[in-house]
Design a protein around this motif. Structure first.
Motif, PDB file in Angstrom:
ATOM      1  N   VAL A 163      54.366  42.531  55.947  1.00 52.05           N
ATOM      2  CA  VAL A 163      53.054  42.512  55.193  1.00 52.05           C
ATOM      3  C   VAL A 163      53.711  43.338  53.962  1.00 52.05           C
ATOM      4  CG1 VAL A 163      51.025  43.614  55.110  1.00 52.05           C
ATOM      5  CG2 VAL A 163      51.792  42.828  57.193  1.00 52.05           C
ATOM      6  N   THR A 164      52.856  43.109  52.866  1.00 50.49           N
ATOM      7  CA  THR A 164      53.105  43.818  51.463  1.00 50.49           C
ATOM      8  C   THR A 164      51.450  44.101  51.166  1.00 50.49           C
ATOM      9  OG1 THR A 164      54.747  42.025  50.828  1.00 50.49           O
ATOM     10  CG2 THR A 164      53.552  43.512  48.917  1.00 50.49           C
ATOM     11  N   VAL A 165      51.371  45.461  50.841  1.00 53.32           N
ATOM     12  CA  VAL A 165      50.445  46.302  50.480  1.00 53.32           C
ATOM     13  C   VAL A 165      50.503  47.174  49.478  1.00 53.32           C
ATOM     14  CG1 VAL A 165      49.337  46.247  52.870  1.00 53.32           C
ATOM     15  CG2 VAL A 165      50.698  48.207  52.399  1.00 53.32           C
ATOM     16  N   LYS A 166      49.234  47.391  48.743  1.00 50.28           N
ATOM     17  CA  LYS A 166      49.203  48.529  47.791  1.00 50.28           C
ATOM     18  C   LYS A 166      48.672  49.649  48.441  1.00 50.28           C
ATOM     19  CE  LYS A 166      47.329  49.836  43.229  1.00 50.28           C
ATOM     20  NZ  LYS A 166      46.434  49.444  42.420  1.00 50.28           N
ATOM     21  N   ILE A 167      49.303  50.729  48.436  1.00 50.22           N
ATOM     22  CA  ILE A 167      48.763  51.992  48.824  1.00 50.22           C
ATOM     23  C   ILE A 167      48.365  52.831  47.828  1.00 50.22           C
ATOM     24  CG2 ILE A 167      49.706  51.438  51.086  1.00 50.22           C
ATOM     25  CD1 ILE A 167      51.579  53.923  50.702  1.00 50.22           C
ATOM     26  N   SER A 168      47.492  53.972  48.009  1.00 53.50           N
ATOM     27  CA  SER A 168      47.224  55.149  46.776  1.00 53.50           C
ATOM     28  C   SER A 168      46.876  56.351  47.419  1.00 53.50           C
ATOM     29  CB  SER A 168      45.977  54.206  46.087  1.00 53.50           C
ATOM     30  OG  SER A 168      46.185  53.223  45.373  1.00 53.50           O
ATOM     31  N   ARG A 169      47.221  57.250  46.562  1.00 54.97           N
ATOM     32  CA  ARG A 169      46.815  58.645  47.123  1.00 54.97           C
ATOM     33  C   ARG A 169      45.559  58.853  47.168  1.00 54.97           C
ATOM     34  NH1 ARG A 169      49.841  62.311  43.217  1.00 54.97           N
ATOM     35  NH2 ARG A 169      51.766  62.345  44.667  1.00 54.97           N
ATOM     36  N   THR A 170      44.865  59.518  48.266  1.00 59.99           N
ATOM     37  CA  THR A 170      43.511  59.831  48.480  1.00 59.99           C
ATOM     38  C   THR A 170      43.495  61.204  48.012  1.00 59.99           C
ATOM     39  OG1 THR A 170      43.799  60.313  50.623  1.00 59.99           O
ATOM     40  CG2 THR A 170      43.484  58.203  50.202  1.00 59.99           C
ATOM     41  N   LYS A 171      42.041  61.588  47.983  1.00 61.90           N
ATOM     42  CA  LYS A 171      41.278  63.063  47.672  1.00 61.90           C
ATOM     43  C   LYS A 171      41.644  63.782  49.056  1.00 61.90           C
ATOM     44  CE  LYS A 171      37.992  61.664  44.309  1.00 61.90           C
ATOM     45  NZ  LYS A 171      36.688  61.568  44.151  1.00 61.90           N
ATOM     46  N   CYS A 172      41.985  63.191  50.011  1.00 58.33           N
ATOM     47  CA  CYS A 172      42.142  63.975  51.452  1.00 58.33           C
ATOM     48  C   CYS A 172      43.537  64.561  51.613  1.00 58.33           C
ATOM     49  CB  CYS A 172      41.851  63.093  52.567  1.00 58.33           C
ATOM     50  SG  CYS A 172      40.348  62.532  52.888  1.00 58.33           S
ATOM     51  N   LYS A 173      43.519  65.806  51.834  1.00 58.37           N
ATOM     52  CA  LYS A 173      44.692  66.589  51.781  1.00 58.37           C
ATOM     53  C   LYS A 173      45.248  66.503  53.475  1.00 58.37           C
ATOM     54  CE  LYS A 173      44.608  70.103  48.345  1.00 58.37           C
ATOM     55  NZ  LYS A 173      45.027  71.279  47.924  1.00 58.37           N
ATOM     56  N   ARG A 174      46.600  66.658  53.547  1.00 65.21           N
ATOM     57  CA  ARG A 174      47.182  66.696  54.746  1.00 65.21           C
ATOM     58  C   ARG A 174      46.586  67.608  55.675  1.00 65.21           C
ATOM     59  NH1 ARG A 174      51.352  64.286  56.285  1.00 65.21           N
ATOM     60  NH2 ARG A 174      52.261  63.766  54.604  1.00 65.21           N
ATOM     61  N   ASN A 175      46.350  67.340  56.837  1.00 62.55           N
ATOM     62  CA  ASN A 175      45.946  68.317  57.778  1.00 62.55           C
ATOM     63  C   ASN A 175      44.286  68.590  57.428  1.00 62.55           C
ATOM     64  OD1 ASN A 175      48.352  68.745  59.297  1.00 62.55           O
ATOM     65  ND2 ASN A 175      48.939  70.264  57.736  1.00 62.55           N
ATOM     66  N   SER A 176      43.835  67.951  56.751  1.00 66.75           N
ATOM     67  CA  SER A 176      42.234  68.130  56.658  1.00 66.75           C
ATOM     68  C   SER A 176      41.473  67.483  57.691  1.00 66.75           C
ATOM     69  CB  SER A 176      42.048  67.365  55.059  1.00 66.75           C
ATOM     70  OG  SER A 176      41.905  65.979  55.258  1.00 66.75           O
TER      71      SER A 176
END
Length: 138
Positions: A82-95
Motif C-alpha cells: 500500500v502507498t498512502v499519504k499521512i499527515s501530522r494531526t492536531k492530536c498530541k501523543r497520549n491525548s
C-alpha cells in the motif's frame, strides 16, 4: 520390487507439497491491483498508522490522509502493498481525544509523508504483521 518401496517417495512428495502450501514457498499470482473491501482496507490502514505512531518520536500523532495505491497478493493469508499519504494531526501523543483527529492547520506544524508499506494479514484471525515500510516527506 513391491508396493512398499513407493510408499516413502510418495510420502516425501506429499510432505513437500503440504510444506509449500503452508509456507511462503509458493506465491499465487503475485501482487494485483484489486479493490480491497472497505473493512479490510480500514483495518489494514488502522494497523499501519497505529504501528507508525507507536514507533514515531513526533509529539503529534499522524493520520492517513489519502490512499494512493493498494495491491494484494494471496498467500497463506493476504499481503497488502500500500502507498498512502499521512499527515501530522492536531492530536498530541497520549491525548484522550477521539481517534479522528483533524490534520494540523498551523503552517509551522504541518508535515506530510508518502509511505509505502507491506502488511501480511490473516483477516479472519485478526492477525497483522508489518513486514516493510518506508516514508518520505511529501
Amino acid at each position: 520390487m513391491g508396493v512398499g518401496c513407493w510408499r516413502s517417495p510418495l510420502l516425501l512428495l506429499a510432505a513437500l507439497v503440504l510444506a509449500a502450501k503452508l509456507g511462503h514457498f509458493q506465491r499465487w499470482g503475485g501482487f494485483q491491483e484489486k479493490s480491497m473491501s472497505q473493512k479490510n482496507i480500514n483495518s489494514t490502514l488502522k494497523f499501519f498508522i497505529e504501528t507508525y505512531n507507536n514507533a514515531s518520536n513526533d509529539t503529534y500523532l499522524f493520520g492517513v490522509d489519502k490512499l494512493l495505491r493498494s495491491q494484494m497478493q494471496l498467500t497463506t493469508g493476504v499481503e497488502y502493498m500500500v502507498t498512502v499519504k499521512i499527515s501530522r494531526t492536531k492530536c498530541k501523543r497520549n491525548s484522550t481525544e477521539s481517534p479522528s483527529c483533524p490534520v494540523q492547520s498551523k503552517k509551522d506544524l504541518q508535515k506530510s509523508l508518502i509511505c509505502d508499506f507491506l502488511v501480511y494479514t490473516v483477516p479472519w484471525m485478526n492477525y497483522y504483521q508489518l513486514w516493510n515500510n518506508s516514508c518520505l516527506e511529501a
